[in-house]
Design an enzyme around this catalytic site. Structure first.
Site, short mmCIF file in Angstrom:
data_model
loop_
_atom_site.label_atom_id
_atom_site.label_comp_id
_atom_site.label_asym_id
_atom_site.label_seq_id
_atom_site.Cartn_x
_atom_site.Cartn_y
_atom_site.Cartn_z
N SER A 18 -80.08 -35.75 -37.12
CA SER A 18 -79.76 -35.48 -35.74
C SER A 18 -80.11 -34.53 -34.84
O SER A 18 -79.56 -33.90 -34.17
CB SER A 18 -77.97 -35.38 -35.90
OG SER A 18 -77.66 -34.35 -36.66
N TRP A 21 -85.25 -35.44 -31.80
CA TRP A 21 -85.83 -36.85 -32.12
C TRP A 21 -84.71 -37.64 -32.67
O TRP A 21 -84.71 -38.72 -32.15
CB TRP A 21 -87.15 -36.61 -32.89
CG TRP A 21 -88.02 -37.90 -32.88
CD1 TRP A 21 -88.72 -38.35 -34.01
CD2 TRP A 21 -88.21 -38.88 -32.24
NE1 TRP A 21 -89.16 -39.46 -34.03
CE2 TRP A 21 -88.95 -39.92 -32.41
CE3 TRP A 21 -87.82 -39.13 -30.79
CZ2 TRP A 21 -89.48 -40.98 -32.14
CZ3 TRP A 21 -88.10 -40.28 -30.06
CH2 TRP A 21 -89.09 -41.16 -30.55
N ALA A 178 -89.81 -36.27 -27.56
CA ALA A 178 -88.45 -36.75 -27.68
C ALA A 178 -87.70 -36.47 -26.58
O ALA A 178 -86.99 -37.34 -26.00
CB ALA A 178 -87.86 -35.84 -28.81
N LYS A 275 -103.48 -36.28 -35.76
CA LYS A 275 -103.55 -36.18 -34.44
C LYS A 275 -103.13 -34.62 -34.20
O LYS A 275 -103.74 -34.05 -33.40
CB LYS A 275 -102.66 -37.21 -33.72
CG LYS A 275 -101.38 -37.08 -34.06
CD LYS A 275 -100.39 -36.52 -33.16
CE LYS A 275 -99.15 -36.67 -33.75
NZ LYS A 275 -98.09 -35.80 -32.85
#
Lengths: 416, 416
Positions: A18, A21, A178, A275
């Site tokens: 929680s 995100w 997010a 990435k």
């Protein structure tokens, strides 16, 4: 989503985690559970690591007469009464059918779909706490970015979860900052889900509980280190809608969050790891003031090396088009090299002439960058394979971090 | 560049065009001509459309006693004496071996390599002026971005040049903002060059002039509209170094300008055209404040449609990996969606609530955006083929431009 047929039971969903995100994904999942009542139970559980929070006087939730505003309160109580995670996703209203649960074991009980979304260092410990306490035929989706790389090989977090719990676990990853997703700004994401074929006609444990052990499919999985594992999966009872690509799309797709479901779990997971290493190089180059051409060149070479890494170490188990076609590939790379925190901290380290550790300290409030960690892990792995030279950008990032190469040397080093 | 062997003759280079990108490329070519004396003649010609310019009093070149500072002067005289194109690439010193020539015919005379770098609306007229006045065995490189699309089909500018002049012409394109390249900020570019096989042992016209007509290779070329053309190419005399990938790299590669030479002329050219259409959508989305996730999603879908467009209309003559691997593909797309002028004007049109034509007027000093033109041309072509729906992003951009769709509708329209 087409006709899913009249199934007697509905899927119960639990989100494990929680943070920002975790809450953004829980919001999506709860919205979809409410709007697809034929497939999902309306109430969605979210496991919250309990802590004390205080509603401040300038909060929109502050009401001096409310017991919730009298000193420190349980985070779960605030979420369940105010429908907001005031600590990790402030300002975003969560759906009222999302239930914050401080008990991990209670939160996952009887759930058929478990969505894992917590920092990766807590995965193993969390899974071990619920091992044997979940439905044996539950399915998982890991929203944890990246992979676990060490000298011996590369492991997907989805596999780690699946192995500990004895369930199949897919992965969700994409170009998803997010806070933007929580604000319902349009974005895309990729879900990778490819369980071994199972007999969908398997009897329900309700109707013939004694046969439930026969609904096991054993399959072999060979990871990049050559390690073979045997996984036993229990078939989902036939009175549930099958957990397939259509059901997963019903659970995660929103008008502002577009999902493509693919089968390439390794590609989706690997994109989310590599990435971050490329984003460090993009940040350095941007910090040097070399302009947009140079940054685009870094990203191009980064994408090439991601494809090559996948081809070399995952072979036929990966689809290299995942990197160039899916949100979890090229789009996530672009977002991360535009404003992600690996990019930003790397850029600041050049502008301030500080080490990246120093920037981490002042900017990340004690958290560590994922990119620097992955760069080291990937380099240990490449070195052991004797393949550093074949991945010049990944290698250059490591060498700049360890101080044996300067940013000015990157263009000529990656040129070959 | 390895040993090119002892050839009796050297290549003479002419750059046709002298705008900001023309001068930036001419600078590179002249630097390389000077540093590769075994292959190239040192003096490089650059055709300059003559006009009058005046050295202003605040210029670093102003010297009240110099005749060059007494009122309006020929641009070529200023370039040749001050080694700067003060009108189109101010502030950049051009190499002293680069000669500005106001006579097009004189500039191209006896040159074996012609580099075309001028606005595309001048290509046909310029080529017709030099037709029959160039060496019949000259080779061309087109630095003109984009393709010529109409209802009948898609034509590459390199092919147009080659057809008019009866020579083979390749293409150069990449993530290259001209001003950054001129400042020697590191970037990459792609050259595509794939002439039909010719006998390299063809006798020199110097040694056996009567046989020169025998050095012709006739080959057939079928464009996307199915139109077949027969092209006759004359072999380069064997006393010149062959114009191959290595020689082209010697001519264009610099420490700050990294070249990869490939064979896919169509892919390199098409990337340079379609990315401008994608950049408009990226600009709109950014102008809406939808954030980095959304912009990355647009770029991902744009890249997918570029690959699909190439596959569908160029078939086996294109290598779709050009789009995902080369500077002329994904890197140019990224740069153009970061700060290119199509992106910037589209973004401003949202922020100012103005039509894009209005922004063009106020921002571009009378010039037109390439992206809007290409979007209309591509849509005419797709409509004629009945394939608008298969390229939803390209189609959405056209519809937003013509006013039948709003930017808010793009995400759901491209979702399918």
């Amino acid at each position: 989503m087409g006709s899913l047929g009249p199934y007697q039971r509905k899927h119960k969903i639990t989100v494990v985690g929680s943070g920002n995100w975790g809450c953004a994904i829980a919001k999506i999942v709860a919205e979809n559970a409410a709007s697809n009542p034929a497939i999902f139970e309306e109430k969605v559980e979210m496991w919250v690591f309990e802590e004390k929070v205080e509603i401040s006087k300038d909060s929109r939730h502050y009401d001096p007469s409310s017991p919730l505003c009298q000193g420190p309160q349980n985070l779960t109580d605030v979420i369940n009464q105010k429908h907001e995670n005031i600590k990790y996703l402030p300002g975003i209203t969560l759906p009222s059918n999302l239930h914050a649960n401080p008990s991990l074991v209670d939160a996952v009980k009887d759930s058929t779909i478990l969505v894992f979304n917590l920092p990766h260092q807590f995965i193993i410990k969390t899974c071990e706490q619920i091992k044997g306490k979940i439905l044996p035929y539950a399915r998982g989706i890991s929203c944890i970015k990246g992979v676990d790389v060490n000298e011996e090989g590369i492991h997907l977090f989805s596999e780690t979860i699946g192995k500990i719990l004895g369930i199949y676990c897919g992965a969700l990853s994409g170009a998803n900052i997010a806070s933007e997703v929580a604000l319902e700004k349009w974005s895309e994401s990729s879900i990778a889900y490819d369980p071994p074929h199972m007999d969908s006609k398997a009897p329900s444990p309700n109707r013939s509980p004694s046969t439930s052990t026969e609904n096991l499919v054993q399959f072999e999985h060979k990871d990049v280190s050559g390690q073979l594992s045997r996984v036993k999966l229990q078939a989902l009872p036939s009175d549930y809608p099958p957990v397939d690509h259509a059901v997963l799309k019903s659970l995660f797709h929103r008008p502002y969050f577009h999902i493509r479901v693919v089968s390439d779990v390794a590609g989706v997971s690997l994109g989310g790891a590599l990435k971050n290493v490329v984003a460090l190089a993009a940040g350095w180059v941007d910090g040097m003031g070399w302009g947009d051409n140079a940054k685009a060149a870094i990203m191009r070479v980064g994408l090439l090396e991601m494809v090559k890494f996948g081809e070399k170490f995952f072979g036929a188990t990966i689809n290299t088009r995942t990197f160039t076609e899916e949100s979890a590939g090229v789009a996530d790379l672009i977002t991360s090299c535009s404003g992600g925190r690996n990019f930003r901290c790397a850029k600041l380290s050049i502008e301030r002439k500080q080490s990246i550790e120093k920037v981490e300290e002042t900017e990340l409030n004690g958290q560590k960058l994922q990119g620097t960690l992955t760069a080291v892990e990937v380099n240990n792995f490449l070195k052991k394979q004797g393949l550093e030279e074949e991945f010049p950008l990944l290698t250059a990032v490591y060498r700049v971090l360890e101080g044996s190469m300067s940013v000015e040397d990157i263009p000529s080093y990656i040129e070959r």
